[in-house]
Design a protein around this motif. Structure first.
Motif, PDB file in Angstrom:
ATOM      1  N   HIS A 162       0.819  -1.221   0.000  1.00 43.54           N
ATOM      2  CA  HIS A 162       0.000   0.000   0.000  1.00 43.54           C
ATOM      3  C   HIS A 162       0.849   1.265   0.000  1.00 43.54           C
ATOM      4  O   HIS A 162       0.311   2.370  -0.115  1.00 43.54           O
ATOM      5  N   ASN A 163       2.180   1.125   0.127  1.00 41.86           N
ATOM      6  CA  ASN A 163       3.087   2.271   0.018  1.00 41.86           C
ATOM      7  C   ASN A 163       3.867   2.256  -1.295  1.00 41.86           C
ATOM      8  O   ASN A 163       4.862   2.963  -1.433  1.00 41.86           O
ATOM      9  N   ILE A 164       3.396   1.458  -2.254  1.00 44.90           N
ATOM     10  CA  ILE A 164       4.060   1.343  -3.556  1.00 44.90           C
ATOM     11  C   ILE A 164       3.107   1.804  -4.650  1.00 44.90           C
ATOM     12  O   ILE A 164       1.945   1.398  -4.687  1.00 44.90           O
ATOM     13  N   LEU A 165       3.608   2.649  -5.540  1.00 41.35           N
ATOM     14  CA  LEU A 165       2.866   3.060  -6.738  1.00 41.35           C
ATOM     15  C   LEU A 165       3.512   2.386  -7.939  1.00 41.35           C
ATOM     16  O   LEU A 165       4.737   2.293  -8.024  1.00 41.35           O
ATOM     17  N   PHE A 166       2.684   1.921  -8.887  1.00 42.38           N
ATOM     18  CA  PHE A 166       3.220   1.231 -10.057  1.00 42.38           C
ATOM     19  C   PHE A 166       2.382   1.561 -11.282  1.00 42.38           C
ATOM     20  O   PHE A 166       1.231   1.993 -11.178  1.00 42.38           O
ATOM     21  N   ASP A 167       3.004   1.351 -12.461  1.00 43.79           N
ATOM     22  CA  ASP A 167       2.260   1.551 -13.701  1.00 43.79           C
ATOM     23  C   ASP A 167       2.100   0.210 -14.423  1.00 43.79           C
ATOM     24  O   ASP A 167       2.535  -0.841 -13.935  1.00 43.79           O
ATOM     25  N   GLU A 168       1.483   0.238 -15.593  1.00 47.03           N
ATOM     26  CA  GLU A 168       1.162  -0.999 -16.301  1.00 47.03           C
ATOM     27  C   GLU A 168       2.403  -1.748 -16.762  1.00 47.03           C
ATOM     28  O   GLU A 168       2.351  -2.961 -17.013  1.00 47.03           O
ATOM     29  N   ALA A 169       3.523  -1.062 -16.887  1.00 45.38           N
ATOM     30  CA  ALA A 169       4.753  -1.730 -17.300  1.00 45.38           C
ATOM     31  C   ALA A 169       5.482  -2.380 -16.127  1.00 45.38           C
ATOM     32  O   ALA A 169       6.447  -3.117 -16.334  1.00 45.38           O
ATOM     33  N   GLY A 170       5.019  -2.094 -14.886  1.00 44.16           N
ATOM     34  CA  GLY A 170       5.681  -2.636 -13.714  1.00 44.16           C
ATOM     35  C   GLY A 170       6.705  -1.703 -13.097  1.00 44.16           C
ATOM     36  O   GLY A 170       7.382  -2.073 -12.135  1.00 44.16           O
ATOM     37  N   ASN A 171       6.865  -0.488 -13.654  1.00 41.28           N
ATOM     38  CA  ASN A 171       7.720   0.503 -13.003  1.00 41.28           C
ATOM     39  C   ASN A 171       7.093   0.883 -11.663  1.00 41.28           C
ATOM     40  O   ASN A 171       5.876   1.053 -11.569  1.00 41.28           O
ATOM     41  N   ALA A 172       7.917   1.027 -10.638  1.00 38.14           N
ATOM     42  CA  ALA A 172       7.369   1.226  -9.297  1.00 38.14           C
ATOM     43  C   ALA A 172       8.190   2.214  -8.496  1.00 38.14           C
ATOM     44  O   ALA A 172       9.407   2.358  -8.698  1.00 38.14           O
ATOM     45  N   VAL A 173       7.513   2.902  -7.561  1.00 35.63           N
ATOM     46  CA  VAL A 173       8.194   3.788  -6.619  1.00 35.63           C
ATOM     47  C   VAL A 173       7.673   3.502  -5.223  1.00 35.63           C
ATOM     48  O   VAL A 173       6.497   3.219  -5.012  1.00 35.63           O
ATOM     49  N   LEU A 174       8.580   3.562  -4.257  1.00 34.38           N
ATOM     50  CA  LEU A 174       8.264   3.339  -2.856  1.00 34.38           C
ATOM     51  C   LEU A 174       8.154   4.682  -2.155  1.00 34.38           C
ATOM     52  O   LEU A 174       9.024   5.538  -2.296  1.00 34.38           O
ATOM     53  N   GLY A 175       7.090   4.881  -1.403  1.00 29.67           N
ATOM     54  CA  GLY A 175       6.885   6.143  -0.696  1.00 29.67           C
ATOM     55  C   GLY A 175       6.604   5.931   0.778  1.00 29.67           C
ATOM     56  O   GLY A 175       6.812   4.853   1.324  1.00 29.67           O
ATOM     57  N   ASP A 176       6.097   6.979   1.429  1.00 33.98           N
ATOM     58  CA  ASP A 176       5.684   6.996   2.834  1.00 33.98           C
ATOM     59  C   ASP A 176       6.812   6.573   3.780  1.00 33.98           C
ATOM     60  O   ASP A 176       6.969   5.401   4.120  1.00 33.98           O
ATOM     61  N   PHE A 177       7.555   7.577   4.253  1.00 35.04           N
ATOM     62  CA  PHE A 177       8.674   7.340   5.161  1.00 35.04           C
ATOM     63  C   PHE A 177       8.280   7.568   6.619  1.00 35.04           C
ATOM     64  O   PHE A 177       9.130   7.829   7.469  1.00 35.04           O
TER      65      PHE A 177
END
Length: 440
Positions: free
Chosen positions: A342-357
């Motif tokens: 629930h702290n990960i954002l991703f797109d349809e290609a599977g690229n992802a970013v981790l947030g919420d520190f």
């Protein structure tokens, strides 16, 4: 939200959840009429200071919330509630937690933002305890009996008075999410950063919110006349379930730049209400949250839409990116503490970013022998994410056979025998290249 009038008139007969916030100073006797159905009772935001001695009449009660009241102790009657699994007394005035107040089936205990200085040894007898949230108290030690809580997975002890992180704590076999910033042994550094004035920002729509703050889209009007769309995180208060905004901001800034982290641009200054905030890079709207946060039932596990699945190559790319982000953070001496879908954002290609520190903590500078174990505790959090995606992805047998041994090693009970993020990232990157080579 329900009302007392509804309760007294019988309109709520048979409900399984009751939410009452009406400046109550005494427990309404009418609640006992729901004894044969009530499972969740939320009495937060009232003026209560105790609970009735016959509370166990609510024999089906599983969850009790009493946040933002006037309790100075956790009522001992809770220890006689046979079905009670989750107890929440956040933001009261609690100084005492008696061993007699611990329900026999306790799974999730929230005592964030209180005045506790000690904990009972009997807490170690809570064999089902899975989540323990104690941030924002006055604890100077943890009972060594907690070493017996082999099911404990999430622990929040930030913003207390602990002089050190106990070595036994880092050996708990299932611990995966740990937050300890703001204690004397782990003070956050004062990370220098650029600042942006509130007057330079035009606030737009809300993008989302979490435990520590609300994120808005905004437009940054720069001094040179240009403008840039950004995200602005405004922190809600001085204490969250994970720790303090100051600790979160310090970890965000110290985390630096990485393609799989949400970039931090500047601190906010000159907010008219004195609110703290961070200016973040705006994520492309094609990115979506990977999972929903844990529910009352799932406790420490994220929730996914029924039937949701991710193509295996995208799953590998996502996992590889998050492992790379975790490797980078631990290289900076930062434990994320909340590595969750629930702290990960991703797109349809599977690229992802981790947030919420919000739960991030710096390695204790005076305990280098603990650093490897701290990383491997977070490895178990990653293993849970890996398992969740493996069960929701149609991976070819060859890739699954390669991942299953890695998963087993990441989840093993001997913390220091788990692989580190360097090995995990290398393994996943290799598998991703093989998957790409297998394309028609």
């Amino acid at each position: 939200m329900h009302t007392l009038d509804q309760l007294r008139s019988g309109q709520l007969h048979g409900v399984t959840r009751l939410d009452l916030a009406e400046a109550l100073e005494h427990f309404p006797e009418e609640i006992f009429r729901l004894a044969d159905s009530l499972e969740v009772l939320n009495l937060s935001d009232n003026r209560l200071s105790d609970l009735p001695p016959d509370l166990p009449r609510l024999h089906k009660l599983k969850v009790l919330f009493c946040s933002n009241n006037r309790f100075e102790h956790v009522p001992e009657v809770l220890g006689r509630c046979p079905a009670l699994r989750m107890v929440g007394f956040k933001s009261n005035r609690i100084r005492e937690l008696s061993e007699r107040a611990l329900p026999p089936r306790l799974r999730w205990l929230i005592l964030t933002d209180n005045r506790l200085e000690t904990l009972p040894d009997a807490l170690g007898d809570c064999a089902d305890l899975q989540k323990l949230m104690l941030a924002g108290n006055r604890l100077r030690s943890l009972p060594a009996s907690l070493a017996r809580c082999h099911n404990l997975e999430l622990l929040r002890i930030a913003a207390n008075q602990l002089p050190a992180l106990p070595d036994w704590l880092l050996e708990l076999p299932r611990l995966a999410w740990l937050a300890y910033a703001g204690n004397p042994f782990a003070r956050h550094p004062d990370t220098p950063a650029a600042e942006v004035s509130w007057r330079e920002l035009e606030l737009e729509q809300e993008l989302g919110q979490g435990a520590s703050g609300v994120i808005h889209q905004a437009r940054w009007q720069k001094a040179d006349g240009s403008s840039e769309p950004v995200a602005l995180k405004l922190f809600k208060g001085q204490m969250t379930s994970d720790g303090t905004p100051a600790s979160e901001m310090s970890a965000c800034l110290a985390g630096g730049t990485h393609p799989n982290l949400i970039g931090v641009l500047a601190r906010l200054r000159d907010h008219p209400s004195g609110m703290q905030g961070l200016l973040l890079r705006l994520i492309d709207p094609g990115f979506h949250t990977l999972a929903g946060p844990p529910s009352l039932e799932s406790c420490s596990r994220d929730t996914y839409s029924p039937g949701w699945a991710l193509p295996f190559e995208q799953a590998l790319r996502l996992l590889s990116g998050i492992a790379s982000a975790a490797l980078h953070l631990h290289g900076q001496g930062i434990n994320h503490g909340d590595l969750y879908g629930h702290n990960i954002l991703f797109d349809e290609a599977g690229n992802a970013v981790l947030g919420d520190f919000g739960a991030a903590s710096f390695y204790p500078p005076d305990a280098p022998s603990q650093h490897a174990a701290l990383q491997r505790i977070e490895v178990r959090a990653f293993a849970i994410l890996l398992e969740e995606l493996m069960t929701r992805s149609e991976m070819p047998a060859s890739h699954r056979q390669a991942l299953e041994p890695l998963l087993t090693r990441c989840q093993q009970g001997h913390v220091r025998d788990r692989p580190d993020f360097a090995e995990i990232e290398a393994t996943l990157s290799t598998l991703l290249l093989l998957a790409q080579d297998d394309r028609p």
